[in-house]
Motif scaffolding. Structure first.
Motif, PDB file in Angstrom:
ATOM      1  N   GLY A 297       0.774  -1.235   0.000  1.00 19.34           N
ATOM      2  CA  GLY A 297       0.000   0.000   0.000  1.00 19.34           C
ATOM      3  C   GLY A 297       0.805   1.285   0.000  1.00 19.34           C
ATOM      4  O   GLY A 297       0.239   2.359   0.195  1.00 19.34           O
ATOM      5  N   LEU A 298       2.125   1.205  -0.237  1.00 16.73           N
ATOM      6  CA  LEU A 298       2.905   2.443  -0.287  1.00 16.73           C
ATOM      7  C   LEU A 298       2.628   3.153  -1.611  1.00 16.73           C
ATOM      8  O   LEU A 298       2.577   2.528  -2.666  1.00 16.73           O
ATOM      9  N   GLU A 299       2.465   4.460  -1.520  1.00 14.26           N
ATOM     10  CA  GLU A 299       2.262   5.231  -2.740  1.00 14.26           C
ATOM     11  C   GLU A 299       3.619   5.452  -3.401  1.00 14.26           C
ATOM     12  O   GLU A 299       4.564   5.880  -2.745  1.00 14.26           O
ATOM     13  N   ILE A 300       3.700   5.140  -4.684  1.00 15.56           N
ATOM     14  CA  ILE A 300       4.966   5.280  -5.393  1.00 15.56           C
ATOM     15  C   ILE A 300       4.860   6.484  -6.328  1.00 15.56           C
ATOM     16  O   ILE A 300       4.082   6.464  -7.284  1.00 15.56           O
ATOM     17  N   ASN A 301       5.629   7.524  -6.059  1.00 21.45           N
ATOM     18  CA  ASN A 301       5.556   8.717  -6.919  1.00 21.45           C
ATOM     19  C   ASN A 301       6.362   8.510  -8.211  1.00 21.45           C
ATOM     20  O   ASN A 301       7.039   7.490  -8.373  1.00 21.45           O
ATOM     21  N   ASP A 302       6.302   9.456  -9.131  1.00 24.13           N
ATOM     22  CA  ASP A 302       6.951   9.293 -10.436  1.00 24.13           C
ATOM     23  C   ASP A 302       8.473   9.162 -10.310  1.00 24.13           C
ATOM     24  O   ASP A 302       9.107   8.398 -11.039  1.00 24.13           O
TER      25      ASP A 302
END
Ligand code: NAX
Length: 328
Positions: A297-302
């Protein structure tokens, strides 16, 4: 008294082996109350030096060390093994192409994987340190179809520890204040140390640093190229810090991560975060009761996505190369 845990170390006569064995025997790998039996695997040319190290281990009179066996036969070395630290590998020598390197290591890790498959204890845990660590772990795992795939892991803990140290220095904080750092991908120059989910004394690390130029141009390359910087300074590759990381990796796997924290391990992907299933790639993991789980569930940025993808692409290329060589 507890039954001794059988710990097999390959490349035992090498420089990491020398820094590793004494700490295993003194109780730092598994715990201060766990007796260990050591099995040292070497090639024939390394047996005499391994015997010398064993003499020194004897001379420490470690209360937890209940025996040492030295052999050049993987079937003997892994017999009944509970923990296997695969350190011995074929280094890249001048003029060697990547294919030659992978083939030479396939000649080591395929038979060792088979020996683990046929002889190790049911609870075997494997850590591959010898480079290229992720792909060597993939080769060993493929040769051990009867062992659950998740028992084969590759070491990115040294990269993890290096990243914590660099981040602490940059922010003037204590290493013990830094949590939730992640190494993604391959243990190579493409690895990605991720501070976007890391915390420093409870505050987000990326926000605290607030300097994407430092992140991209200093932090990431410093961590990724630290091995080369050590060679340049010391005239020899990282040994004590690599041994320390191997101790940390297994200790955390067996004894668990602290509440609210995680660690980094190279493990067979289950497809999480878009990493193709089966590739041995580094992920953020929590551990408990001798098992690990990928932090979900970690948000992965660009910024992170591009770097994770680049390292995973390299892993897929290495996998394709060893597949073509018939090693997996
Ligand atoms: P050394 O060259 O000092 O020792 C390697 C030992 O392995 C030698 O004694 C050799 O005889 C033995 N060996 C070779 N083939 C073997 C086989 N088939 N079975 C058993 N033993 C065998 O290297 P050292 O500095 O100890 O490094 C060992 C490995 O760790 C290298 O592959 C190195 O690249 C790798 N590293 C991995 C790191 C990681 O973070 N994953 C960091 C440190 C290190 O660079």
């Amino acid at each position: 008294t507890r039954t001794p845990v059988n710990v097999t170390v390959t490349g035992a006569a090498g420089q990491i082996g020398y820094a590793l064995l004494f700490r295993i025997a003194s109780g730092h790998l598994l715990g201060a109350d766990v007796p260990v039996k050591l099995r040292l695997l070497e090639i024939p040319q390394g047996l005499k030096a391994a015997a010398g190290t064993a003499m020194e281990l004897d001379d420490c009179a470690f209360p937890l060390l209940s025996g040492i066996e030295i052999t050049d036969d993987p079937n003997v070395a892994f017999d009944g093994a509970n923990v296997a630290l695969l350190v011995g590998a074929r280094p890249r020598t001048k003029g060697m192409e990547r294919g030659d390197l992978l083939a030479a290591n396939g000649g080591i890790f395929k038979p060792q994987g088979k020996a683990i498959n046929d002889h190790a204890a049911d609870d075997i845990k494997v850590l591959v340190v010898g480079n290229p660590a992720n792909t060597n772990a993939l080769i060993a795992r493929s040769a051990a179809p009867d062992v659950p795939a998740e028992r084969f892991t590759a070491m990115t803990r040294l990269d993890h520890n290096r990243a914590i140290s660099q981040l602490a220095a940059k922010t003037g904080s204590a290493v013990s204040d830094i949590k939730r750092l992640t190494i993604w991908g391959n243990h190579s120059a493409t690895q990605y140390p991720d501070i976007f989910h890391a915390e420093i004394a409870g505050k987000n690390a990326a926000e605290t640093v607030n300097d994407e130029v430092w992140l991209a141009d200093t932090f990431i390359p410093t961590v990724a190229k630290r091995g080369a910087a050590i060679i340049e300074a010391r005239g020899a590759s990282s040994a004590a810090s690599a041994a320390n990381a191997a101790i940390d990796h297994v200790h955390t796997w067996v004894n668990g991560t602290a509440a609210g924290d995680w660690t980094s391990m190279g493990i067979p992907s289950d497809g999480s975060y878009g990493v193709p299933e089966g590739l041995i790639s580094s992920f953020p993991v929590t551990t408990k009761d001798g098992a690990y789980e990928i932090v979900q569930g970690l948000e992965i940025n660009d910024f992170s996505r591009a770097r994770i993808d680049a390292s995973v692409k390299e892993l897929a290329e290495e996998r394709d190369a060893v597949r073509e060589l018939g090693l997996i």
